[in-house]
Design an enzyme around this catalytic site. Structure first.
Site, PDB file in Angstrom:
ATOM      1  N   ASN A  77     -27.767  32.586   7.424  1.00  0.00           N
ATOM      2  CA  ASN A  77     -28.667  32.103   6.026  1.00  0.00           C
ATOM      3  C   ASN A  77     -28.923  30.906   6.356  1.00  0.00           C
ATOM      4  O   ASN A  77     -27.499  30.211   5.613  1.00  0.00           O
ATOM      5  CB  ASN A  77     -28.790  32.856   5.113  1.00  0.00           C
ATOM      6  CG  ASN A  77     -29.917  31.476   4.450  1.00  0.00           C
ATOM      7  OD1 ASN A  77     -30.193  31.015   4.925  1.00  0.00           O
ATOM      8  ND2 ASN A  77     -29.457  32.202   2.882  1.00  0.00           N
TER       9      ASN A  77
ATOM     10  N   LYS B 281     -29.722  27.888   5.395  1.00  0.00           N
ATOM     11  CA  LYS B 281     -30.223  27.715   4.120  1.00  0.00           C
ATOM     12  C   LYS B 281     -30.908  25.924   4.248  1.00  0.00           C
ATOM     13  O   LYS B 281     -31.186  26.511   5.534  1.00  0.00           O
ATOM     14  CB  LYS B 281     -29.171  27.438   2.313  1.00  0.00           C
ATOM     15  CG  LYS B 281     -28.904  28.784   2.601  1.00  0.00           C
ATOM     16  CD  LYS B 281     -27.153  28.843   1.463  1.00  0.00           C
ATOM     17  CE  LYS B 281     -27.186  29.820   1.331  1.00  0.00           C
ATOM     18  NZ  LYS B 281     -26.610  30.110   0.124  1.00  0.00           N
TER      19      LYS B 281
ATOM     20  N   SER C 186     -19.853  34.405   0.560  1.00  0.00           N
ATOM     21  CA  SER C 186     -18.951  34.108   0.558  1.00  0.00           C
ATOM     22  C   SER C 186     -17.859  35.670   1.962  1.00  0.00           C
ATOM     23  O   SER C 186     -17.063  35.799   1.258  1.00  0.00           O
ATOM     24  CB  SER C 186     -17.344  33.745  -0.389  1.00  0.00           C
ATOM     25  OG  SER C 186     -18.433  33.322  -1.165  1.00  0.00           O
TER      26      SER C 186
ATOM     27  N   HIS D  58     -34.045  35.282  -2.440  1.00  0.00           N
ATOM     28  CA  HIS D  58     -32.571  35.095  -2.420  1.00  0.00           C
ATOM     29  C   HIS D  58     -32.538  34.733  -3.581  1.00  0.00           C
ATOM     30  O   HIS D  58     -32.942  34.094  -4.415  1.00  0.00           O
ATOM     31  CB  HIS D  58     -32.509  33.480  -1.258  1.00  0.00           C
ATOM     32  CG  HIS D  58     -31.253  33.590  -1.003  1.00  0.00           C
ATOM     33  ND1 HIS D  58     -30.394  32.445  -2.098  1.00  0.00           N
ATOM     34  CD2 HIS D  58     -30.342  34.293  -0.305  1.00  0.00           C
ATOM     35  CE1 HIS D  58     -29.254  32.476  -1.675  1.00  0.00           C
ATOM     36  NE2 HIS D  58     -28.830  33.162  -0.736  1.00  0.00           N
TER      37      HIS D  58
ATOM     38  N   GLU E 104     -26.480  40.595  -3.053  1.00  0.00           N
ATOM     39  CA  GLU E 104     -25.548  39.419  -2.956  1.00  0.00           C
ATOM     40  C   GLU E 104     -25.255  39.441  -4.629  1.00  0.00           C
ATOM     41  O   GLU E 104     -26.011  38.110  -5.406  1.00  0.00           O
ATOM     42  CB  GLU E 104     -26.536  37.645  -2.792  1.00  0.00           C
ATOM     43  CG  GLU E 104     -27.075  38.184  -0.952  1.00  0.00           C
ATOM     44  CD  GLU E 104     -27.465  37.216  -0.333  1.00  0.00           C
ATOM     45  OE1 GLU E 104     -26.573  36.732   1.061  1.00  0.00           O
ATOM     46  OE2 GLU E 104     -27.760  35.769  -1.048  1.00  0.00           O
TER      47      GLU E 104
ATOM     48  N   GLY F 243     -21.736  30.773  -2.042  1.00  0.00           N
ATOM     49  CA  GLY F 243     -20.983  29.636  -1.822  1.00  0.00           C
ATOM     50  C   GLY F 243     -19.555  29.350  -2.668  1.00  0.00           C
ATOM     51  O   GLY F 243     -19.470  27.724  -3.089  1.00  0.00           O
TER      52      GLY F 243
ATOM     53  N   GLU G 103     -30.593  31.967  -5.464  1.00  0.00           N
ATOM     54  CA  GLU G 103     -31.237  30.445  -5.011  1.00  0.00           C
ATOM     55  C   GLU G 103     -33.330  30.305  -4.557  1.00  0.00           C
ATOM     56  O   GLU G 103     -33.469  29.289  -5.527  1.00  0.00           O
ATOM     57  CB  GLU G 103     -31.106  29.734  -3.934  1.00  0.00           C
ATOM     58  CG  GLU G 103     -29.859  28.700  -3.771  1.00  0.00           C
ATOM     59  CD  GLU G 103     -28.483  29.901  -2.119  1.00  0.00           C
ATOM     60  OE1 GLU G 103     -29.924  29.142  -1.443  1.00  0.00           O
ATOM     61  OE2 GLU G 103     -27.512  29.740  -2.565  1.00  0.00           O
TER      62      GLU G 103
HETATM   63  P1  13P Z   1     -22.264  31.343   1.651  1.00  0.00           P
HETATM   64  O1  13P Z   1     -21.988  32.620   2.714  1.00  0.00           O
HETATM   65  O2  13P Z   1     -22.142  30.541   1.207  1.00  0.00           O
HETATM   66  O3  13P Z   1     -21.189  32.194   0.151  1.00  0.00           O
HETATM   67  O4  13P Z   1     -23.908  32.612   1.379  1.00  0.00           O
HETATM   68  C1  13P Z   1     -24.090  33.723   1.046  1.00  0.00           C
HETATM   69  C2  13P Z   1     -25.475  33.771   0.804  1.00  0.00           C
HETATM   70  O5  13P Z   1     -26.045  33.289   0.239  1.00  0.00           O
HETATM   71  C3  13P Z   1     -26.189  34.382   2.285  1.00  0.00           C
HETATM   72  O6  13P Z   1     -27.860  34.185   1.988  1.00  0.00           O
END
Ligand code: 13P
Length: 256
Positions: free
Chosen positions: A9, A11, A214, A96, A168, A174, A98
């Site tokens: 992803n 982002k 992560s 997601h 997740e 992150g 976010e």
């Molecule tokens: P990270 O791998 O940067 O923690 O992000 C995970 C994520 O949100 C994947 O959709």
């Protein structure tokens, strides 16, 4: 047997030229890999077309990071499932954290989007997971139940097996804090149990559940060794050829 699925992803990272470079690099690294793993790239909308061209005919598949649930219409700024199909997308990430946190995504919109995606032959990757506050309050399972039962409401058993769920935990995204493999397994097992209640054991056993938060080359093998972890949704580590390629290769080595 559930096929391993590793998704990147990206982002809101990568201009079109950077995206082309990353996709080319990954293709060079991963073209030899047998098709034991579904490898999936989810660039921003602006780079879907170009990344699609780069990976056409390869073992790498394309996904989007969001979708609207109508086919077309006066919905300024939105992208329809038809448009994603047209660009060669096979998957779409839905709900997601976010999007839930910053853009008002709810279980209801997740549900509408998941149904629209399935209706157009796109595989939805439905994201679920608790915040740190919710985990500390002991309500992880309650949140998962809410996300799964309401996010998938009204989706038929025949379609359910085609879905992918991504667990997740928000506190692991992150932050560098990965859930331990036991925490991941516990949540995945619980999610599969919820699916079994909704769709029966057989269908639930077919649904792939990815872990996200992560994920890196150092922790993928242990995560993948868990019986209910079928893949990973990778954020930060998917933005570099070397780390994402290593994650894919290590995941491919874990046989269950
Ligand atoms: P990270 O791998 O940067 O923690 O992000 C995970 C994520 O949100 C994947 O959709």
């Amino acid at each position: 047997m559930r096929k391993t699925i590793i998704a990147g992803n990206w982002k809101m990272f990568k201009t079109t030229s950077e995206a082309i470079e990353l996709a080319n690099g990954l293709q060079r690294e991963l073209y030899k890999l047998e098709e034991t793993v579904d490898i999936l790239l989810c660039p921003p909308f602006t780079a879907l077309s170009e990344v699609s061209e780069v990976i056409t005919g390869s073992n790498i598949k394309l996904g989007a990071q969001n979708v609207y649930w109508k086919d077309e219409g006066a919905f300024t700024g939105e992208i329809s499932p038809l448009m994603l199909k047209d660009l060669g997308c096979a998957f779409v990430i839905i709900g997601h954290s976010e999007r839930r946190q910053f853009f008002g995504e709810t279980n209801e919109s997740v549900n509408n989007k998941a149904k629209a995606a399935l209706g157009h032959g796109l595989t939805p990757i439905i994201c679920v997971g608790e915040t740190l506050q919710e985990r500390e309050a002991g309500s992880t399972f309650k949140v998962l139940e809410d996300h799964v039962q309401n996010g998938l409401k009204g989706i038929e058993e025949s379609a359910a097996a085609a879905m992918v769920i991504a667990y997740e935990p928000v506190w692991a995204i992150g932050t560098g804090k990965t859930a331990t493999s036991q925490q991941a397994q516990e949540a995945h097992e619980y999610i599969r149990g919820l699916l079994a209640k909704m769709y029966g054991q057989e269908a639930a056993a077919q649904v792939r559940i990815q872990y996200g938060g992560s994920v890196k080359p150092e922790n993928i093998s242990e995560l993948m060794a868990q019986p209910d972890v079928d893949g990973a949704l990778v954020g930060g580590a998917s933005l570099k050829v070397e780390t994402f390629a290593q994650i894919v290769k290590k995941a491919a080595e874990v046989k269950k």
